[in-house]
Write an enzyme that holds these catalytic residues in place. Structure first.
Site, mmCIF file in Angstrom:
data_model
loop_
_atom_site.group_PDB
_atom_site.id
_atom_site.type_symbol
_atom_site.label_atom_id
_atom_site.label_comp_id
_atom_site.label_asym_id
_atom_site.label_seq_id
_atom_site.Cartn_x
_atom_site.Cartn_y
_atom_site.Cartn_z
ATOM 1 N N HIS A 235 -54.078 63.949 6.066
ATOM 2 C CA HIS A 235 -52.852 64.064 5.261
ATOM 3 C C HIS A 235 -51.583 63.919 6.090
ATOM 4 O O HIS A 235 -50.503 64.285 5.646
ATOM 5 C CB HIS A 235 -52.811 65.386 4.484
ATOM 6 C CG HIS A 235 -54.032 65.643 3.669
ATOM 7 N ND1 HIS A 235 -54.480 64.768 2.703
ATOM 8 C CD2 HIS A 235 -54.913 66.670 3.678
ATOM 9 C CE1 HIS A 235 -55.588 65.249 2.163
ATOM 10 N NE2 HIS A 235 -55.878 66.395 2.732
ATOM 11 N N ARG A 291 -34.947 67.030 3.021
ATOM 12 C CA ARG A 291 -34.472 66.811 4.404
ATOM 13 C C ARG A 291 -34.666 65.353 4.758
ATOM 14 O O ARG A 291 -35.217 64.582 3.980
ATOM 15 C CB ARG A 291 -35.279 67.679 5.351
ATOM 16 C CG ARG A 291 -36.768 67.397 5.167
ATOM 17 C CD ARG A 291 -37.644 67.953 6.241
ATOM 18 N NE ARG A 291 -39.041 67.923 5.855
ATOM 19 C CZ ARG A 291 -39.867 66.905 5.988
ATOM 20 N NH1 ARG A 291 -39.432 65.755 6.490
ATOM 21 N NH2 ARG A 291 -41.115 66.966 5.602
HETATM 22 P P1 ADP Z 1 -47.985 68.414 2.295
HETATM 23 O O1 ADP Z 1 -46.739 69.072 1.801
HETATM 24 O O2 ADP Z 1 -48.907 69.373 2.998
HETATM 25 O O3 ADP Z 1 -47.727 67.170 3.069
HETATM 26 P P2 ADP Z 1 -48.554 66.873 -0.147
HETATM 27 O O4 ADP Z 1 -48.611 67.501 -1.476
HETATM 28 O O5 ADP Z 1 -47.333 66.075 0.182
HETATM 29 O O6 ADP Z 1 -48.799 68.008 0.983
HETATM 30 O O7 ADP Z 1 -49.814 65.949 0.076
HETATM 31 C C1 ADP Z 1 -50.066 65.329 1.321
HETATM 32 C C2 ADP Z 1 -51.148 64.264 1.185
HETATM 33 O O8 ADP Z 1 -52.351 64.844 0.652
HETATM 34 C C3 ADP Z 1 -50.805 63.144 0.244
HETATM 35 O O9 ADP Z 1 -50.050 62.140 0.861
HETATM 36 C C4 ADP Z 1 -52.202 62.664 -0.127
HETATM 37 O O10 ADP Z 1 -52.752 61.911 0.930
HETATM 38 C C5 ADP Z 1 -53.008 63.941 -0.223
HETATM 39 N N1 ADP Z 1 -52.993 64.475 -1.605
HETATM 40 C C6 ADP Z 1 -52.144 65.400 -2.107
HETATM 41 N N2 ADP Z 1 -52.387 65.635 -3.425
HETATM 42 C C7 ADP Z 1 -53.431 64.843 -3.772
HETATM 43 C C8 ADP Z 1 -54.168 64.593 -4.997
HETATM 44 N N3 ADP Z 1 -53.867 65.235 -6.136
HETATM 45 N N4 ADP Z 1 -55.183 63.686 -4.955
HETATM 46 C C9 ADP Z 1 -55.502 63.034 -3.812
HETATM 47 N N5 ADP Z 1 -54.857 63.215 -2.639
HETATM 48 C C10 ADP Z 1 -53.835 64.101 -2.600
#
Ligand code: ADP
Length: 450
Positions: A235, A291
């Site tokens: 991620h 940010r």
């Molecule tokens: P963080 O704030 O920890 O970065 P995010 O919500 O932005 O978390 O999610 C980070 C990554 O996790 C996304 O870019 C994607 O790769 C994966 N991800 C998050 N939510 C989902 C989902 N519902 N289904 C599949 N992958 C997800």
């Protein structure tokens, strides 16, 4: 306009802000821990203040020490960079109490978006499409099971206070739910001191597409297109591009307008990013970052703007310097993150850099705070540089990236540069046909990573 700005950060982003300050005729103040006395941001700022010992909690995250540094140096405003205190509403309030300007949105907007459940709820009400899932926190396993049955498996359990990919667990079926629920909560408690979690439908092959927005704090906002950050490991983004190979100009204009309208409606001030998963022609909001992002340079290159300068201007009460009509993307930009890490498992590789040679030439930008002989302290993030290229189109940008990577020399430590060389040999990367899971699969096959 401010005459002196303190930068509450280190590394390449501190340099990025110092550079913008210099170009605006503003004096800059660097803060640093004892581990960073020899750091480039300390050398390049007008003044510097040592704010504590190496652990970030005692230095870069210490609100009283940063405020004291502002008072000693007479800095009128603070740029937080990304990470550290950049999304800390308490920090913004503490600065306000001392009459210091925070270069970023209000504490209220940071809080609103920092809680992922409230953020999702707010965006949904503002007309932004969201990932189907629990409407709010999931208090216990029973509720989790009920929601899992309602939305269907696979599902992902996520921390309300999440960030950096932590506190996020996949459950492919109901059998895996208990484990995912408990681990996500435990991780969230350890990382964020808040174990509230929520559940979302897990998307099987989405792209990660995020829109850069900018608000003036008075009800006007623009968007600066999207970035495609689908190439991720655990991620975490490793390769980012603008524009996305998957988005048409019409779709960009349509979704960009939805994003700009949403932040205009809440009176948002400064730079922000609205992140989506994009699958089968549909967008699903996942979170908003209040940010500057690590990957902001690709947007700057394609839209020919200086986002840090704009942040400073808006924080000083000036109007946006661009209109939506004037923001026309031109060409293609790619950023790759160079981390001090050893492949195949990406273990941190701090140490002393021997020779450092940065690539250059037409359309090449290296945002980094390292130098030959620099000792990378083991206490902080492993990002040591960002290599950004810009070219008239995507194939040319890929060729330029390949030649720039060949010029890069970082001796003495291991870096993630070999991964980027390998990515440029991959058909999926060359054709732009990848999703958020592609890189992990590629690493397992080609690098035999864990
Ligand atoms: P963080 O704030 O920890 O970065 P995010 O919500 O932005 O978390 O999610 C980070 C990554 O996790 C996304 O870019 C994607 O790769 C994966 N991800 C998050 N939510 C989902 C989902 N519902 N289904 C599949 N992958 C997800």
């Amino acid at each position: 306009m401010f005459s002196k700005i303190l930068i509450a950060n280190r590394g390449e982003i501190a340099l990025r802000v110092i550079r913008a300050c210099r170009e605006m005729g503003i004096k800059s103040v660097a803060v640093h821990s004892t581990a960073d006395s020899d750091a480039m941001h300390v050398r390049l700022a007008h003044e510097s203040v040592c704010i504590g010992p190496p652990p970030a909690t005692d230095s870069y995250l210490s609100i009283p020490d940063i405020i004291a540094a502002c008072e000693i140096t007479g800095a009128e405003a603070v740029h937080p960079g990304y990470g550290f205190l950049s999304e800390n509403a308490r920090f913004v309030e503490a600065l306000e109490d001392h009459g210091i300007v925070f270069i970023g949105p209000s504490s209220e907007h940071i809080r609103l978006m920092g809680d992922k459940i409230t953020a999702k709820e707010t965006m949904k009400n503002l007309g932004v499409p969201v990932v189907p899932g629990s409407d709010g926190g999931v208090p216990d396993l029973e509720t989790a099971r009920r929601i899992g049955r309602e939305i269907g498996y696979p599902v992902i359990v996520k921390a309300t206070a999440g960030g950096g990919g932590r506190g996020m667990k996949l459950a492919r079926s109901e059998n895996e739910l208990e484990q995912a629920f408990r681990t996500a909560r435990a991780e969230a408690r350890a990382a964020f001191g808040n174990d509230e979690v929520y559940i979302e439908k897990y998307l099987g092959r989405p792209r990660h597409i995020e829109f850069q927005i900018f608000g003036d704090g008075r009800g006007a906002a623009v968007h600066l297109g999207e970035r495609d950050c689908s190439l991720q490991r655990r991620h975490q983004k490793v390769f980012e591009e603008c524009p996305s190979p998957a988005i048409s100009p019409d779709l960009r204009a349509e979704m960009g307008a939805v994003c700009a309208r949403a932040v205009a409606d809440i009176g948002y001030a400064g730079a922000g990013t609205i992140e989506f998963l994009y699958e089968d022609g549909r967008f699903y909001f996942i979170e908003m970052n209040t940010r500057l992002q690590v990957e902001h340079p690709v947007t700057e290159e394609v839209f020919n703007v200086d986002l840090v300068r704009e942040q400073i201007r808006v924080a000083a009460g000036e109007a946006l310097s661009f209109t939506q009509e004037a923001l026309v993307p031109l060409g293609h930009a790619i950023e790759v993150r160079i981390n001090a890490e050893k492949l195949p498992n990406f273990t941190p590789s701090p140490g002393t850099i021997g020779t450092y040679h940065a690539p250059g030439g037409l359309g090449v930008r290296m945002d980094s705070a390292i130098y030959s002989g620099y000792r990378i302290p083991p206490y902080y993030d492993s990002l040591i540089g960002k290599l950004i290229v810009r070219a008239p189109d995507r194939p040319a940008a890929l060729m330029r990236l390949s030649r720039a990577l060949r010029e890069l020399v970082v001796d003495g430590i291991d870096t993630t540069a070999p991964l980027h060389h390998a990515l440029l040999e991959e058909e999926a990367v060359l054709s732009g046909d990848y999703d958020i899971h592609w890189l992990e699969n590629m690493l397992r096959e080609k690098f035999r990573a864990d």
